[in-house]
Design an enzyme around this catalytic site. Structure first.
Site, PDB file in Angstrom:
ATOM      1  N   ASP A  97       0.631   5.024   1.846  1.00 10.61           N
ATOM      2  CA  ASP A  97      -0.053   5.524   3.037  1.00 10.61           C
ATOM      3  C   ASP A  97      -1.172   6.505   2.669  1.00 10.61           C
ATOM      4  O   ASP A  97      -0.972   7.455   1.905  1.00 10.61           O
ATOM      5  CB  ASP A  97       0.931   6.220   3.978  1.00 10.61           C
ATOM      6  CG  ASP A  97       1.745   5.237   4.809  1.00 10.61           C
ATOM      7  OD1 ASP A  97       1.327   4.061   4.919  1.00 10.61           O
ATOM      8  OD2 ASP A  97       2.791   5.645   5.349  1.00 10.61           O
ATOM      9  N   HIS A 112       4.740   0.185   0.160  1.00  5.97           N
ATOM     10  CA  HIS A 112       5.449  -0.679   1.096  1.00  5.97           C
ATOM     11  C   HIS A 112       4.516  -1.758   1.623  1.00  5.97           C
ATOM     12  O   HIS A 112       3.292  -1.664   1.491  1.00  5.97           O
ATOM     13  CB  HIS A 112       6.046   0.131   2.254  1.00  5.97           C
ATOM     14  CG  HIS A 112       5.033   0.766   3.147  1.00  5.97           C
ATOM     15  ND1 HIS A 112       4.324   1.901   2.798  1.00  5.97           N
ATOM     16  CD2 HIS A 112       4.590   0.431   4.394  1.00  5.97           C
ATOM     17  CE1 HIS A 112       3.501   2.232   3.773  1.00  5.97           C
ATOM     18  NE2 HIS A 112       3.629   1.353   4.757  1.00  5.97           N
ATOM     19  N   HIS A 138       0.830  -1.203   0.000  1.00  6.08           N
ATOM     20  CA  HIS A 138       0.000   0.000   0.000  1.00  6.08           C
ATOM     21  C   HIS A 138       0.865   1.253   0.000  1.00  6.08           C
ATOM     22  O   HIS A 138       2.049   1.215   0.331  1.00  6.08           O
ATOM     23  CB  HIS A 138      -0.933   0.032   1.214  1.00  6.08           C
ATOM     24  CG  HIS A 138      -0.216   0.121   2.531  1.00  6.08           C
ATOM     25  ND1 HIS A 138       0.446  -0.938   3.103  1.00  6.08           N
ATOM     26  CD2 HIS A 138      -0.065   1.163   3.388  1.00  6.08           C
ATOM     27  CE1 HIS A 138       0.980  -0.564   4.254  1.00  6.08           C
ATOM     28  NE2 HIS A 138       0.686   0.717   4.449  1.00  6.08           N
ATOM     29  N   ARG A 168       5.015   6.034  14.130  1.00  5.61           N
ATOM     30  CA  ARG A 168       5.090   6.704  12.836  1.00  5.61           C
ATOM     31  C   ARG A 168       4.597   8.140  12.925  1.00  5.61           C
ATOM     32  O   ARG A 168       3.629   8.428  13.632  1.00  5.61           O
ATOM     33  CB  ARG A 168       4.224   5.954  11.810  1.00  5.61           C
ATOM     34  CG  ARG A 168       4.431   6.422  10.363  1.00  5.61           C
ATOM     35  CD  ARG A 168       3.341   5.908   9.453  1.00  5.61           C
ATOM     36  NE  ARG A 168       2.088   6.638   9.678  1.00  5.61           N
ATOM     37  CZ  ARG A 168       0.951   6.355   9.039  1.00  5.61           C
ATOM     38  NH1 ARG A 168       0.900   5.351   8.203  1.00  5.61           N
ATOM     39  NH2 ARG A 168      -0.140   7.071   9.287  1.00  5.61           N
TER      40      ARG A 168
END
Length: 326
Positions: free
Chosen positions: A131, A281, A129, A298
């Site tokens: 983000d 990723h 995917h 994150r």
């Protein structure tokens, strides 16, 4: 084996700011060293990190024992930060930070395995995917810090979407240059509708639906790249369903070819920065196979509305933009 034909490993690049850049593969990924992220970044170092990021798409730091405040200060060197996530809230004291534990992935895997046959299309792209593309302005960069890392397992894969586009035949490139696709959240995202309780910050929790170009122009480098997301792209506008699905399957296959990938093996205190405008990723890729704890945090740097090869700009069809922390 003809030893004379072997190419030497590219020597580390030492920049004026003392940043050391060591490529991991010829096409994506570089290890960065020579900088202590506990200290504020000067302008020259930040510029060198950004240049390495635009060249290698994803960069890796090791042994960065930083606090949450230092993590956020590092991210702000590259632009304003967003909230942790459009749907899920961040840490109470640090709303910019999204903490993920591997247990959450296992729960989602179990829920997916228990979906009744026919309730959802049997699409499985192994977690690849980009983000947050269900909003019209996905984040620019993603920064992930390893807080609790197992001694083995939990690796992350990254793939170069610019190389994937460039690897297509010119006729396919021309076909997709003027197409748009719908990206949206689903009832399975982040615990489903049950998780969409009111947020502390008052922001909406979706649903989110956006219309994006299938081919995006990178805003800093001007390169063309495939801009599609197995997790949220539902269909290509203007095509019949079978045509849309066949073309998406083709492009997903091209985007995740092994020759465009790099695999990162985590260690405690590692930090990864990827250009979310040019990289997809997948990770942790093996979470269903081990029971060891794994926790990462994150932050995301705010992005802009993507622009397509035909100058089409992304549009929000439902839900608000991914605005920055005020």
């Amino acid at each position: 084996m003809n030893v004379a034909n072997l190419q030497p490993r590219e020597a580390p690049v030492r920049t004026d700011s003392k940043l050391i850049v060591e490529p991991v593969t010829p096409i994506i990924g570089a290890e960065l060293s020579g900088v202590d992220l506990r200290e504020p970044l000067d302008a020259a170092t930040a510029a060198d990190i950004q240049a390495a990021l635009h060249k290698w798409r994803v960069v890796f730091f090791r042994d960065q024992d930083i606090t949450n405040d230092q993590l956020k200060a590092f991210g702000r060197a590259f632009g304003p930060l967003t909230p942790a996530h459009p749907i899920s809230e961040g840490l109470e004291d640090h709303p910019e930070i999204w903490e993920r534990a591997v247990d959450e992935y296992r729960v989602r895997r179990t829920e997916n395995d228990n979906v009744k046959p026919g309730a959802r299309k049997p699409r499985d792209y192994k977690g690849w995917h980009i983000d947050i593309t269900f909003v019209a302005n996905p984040n620019r960069y993603s920064i992930l810090h390893g807080v609790q890392i197992p001694p083995y397992g939990g690796d992350t894969l990254f793939t170069n979407l610019i190389a994937a586009y460039e690897g297509l035949s010119p006729k396919i490139q021309r076909l997709i240059d003027e197409l748009q696709a719908v990206h949206q959240t689903t009832s399975y995202d982040f615990g489903g509708d049950k998780a969409r309780k009111p947020r502390r910050d008052g922001r909406g929790t979706g649903p989110f639906v956006s219309l994006h170009p299938l081919v995006r122009i990178h805003p800093e480098t001007g390169e063309k790249l495939l801009f599609l997301n197995p997790g949220t792209t539902t269909h290509i506008v203007g095509l019949k369903e079978r045509e849309s699905q066949a073309l998406l399957d083709l492009l997903y296959f091209e985007a995740t070819r092994p020759e465009y990938q790099v695999r990162f093996r985590w260690a405690p205190k590692s930090l990864v920065v990827w250009d979310n405008q040019a990289v997809a990723h997948a990770g942790p890729i093996d979470y269903q196979h081990f029971d060891l704890p794994r926790v990462v945090r994150r932050i995301t740097v705010a992005g802009e509305l993507p622009t397509g090869a035909d100058r089409f700009r992304s549009q929000a069809l439902e839900g608000e933009l991914f605005n920055v922390i005020g």
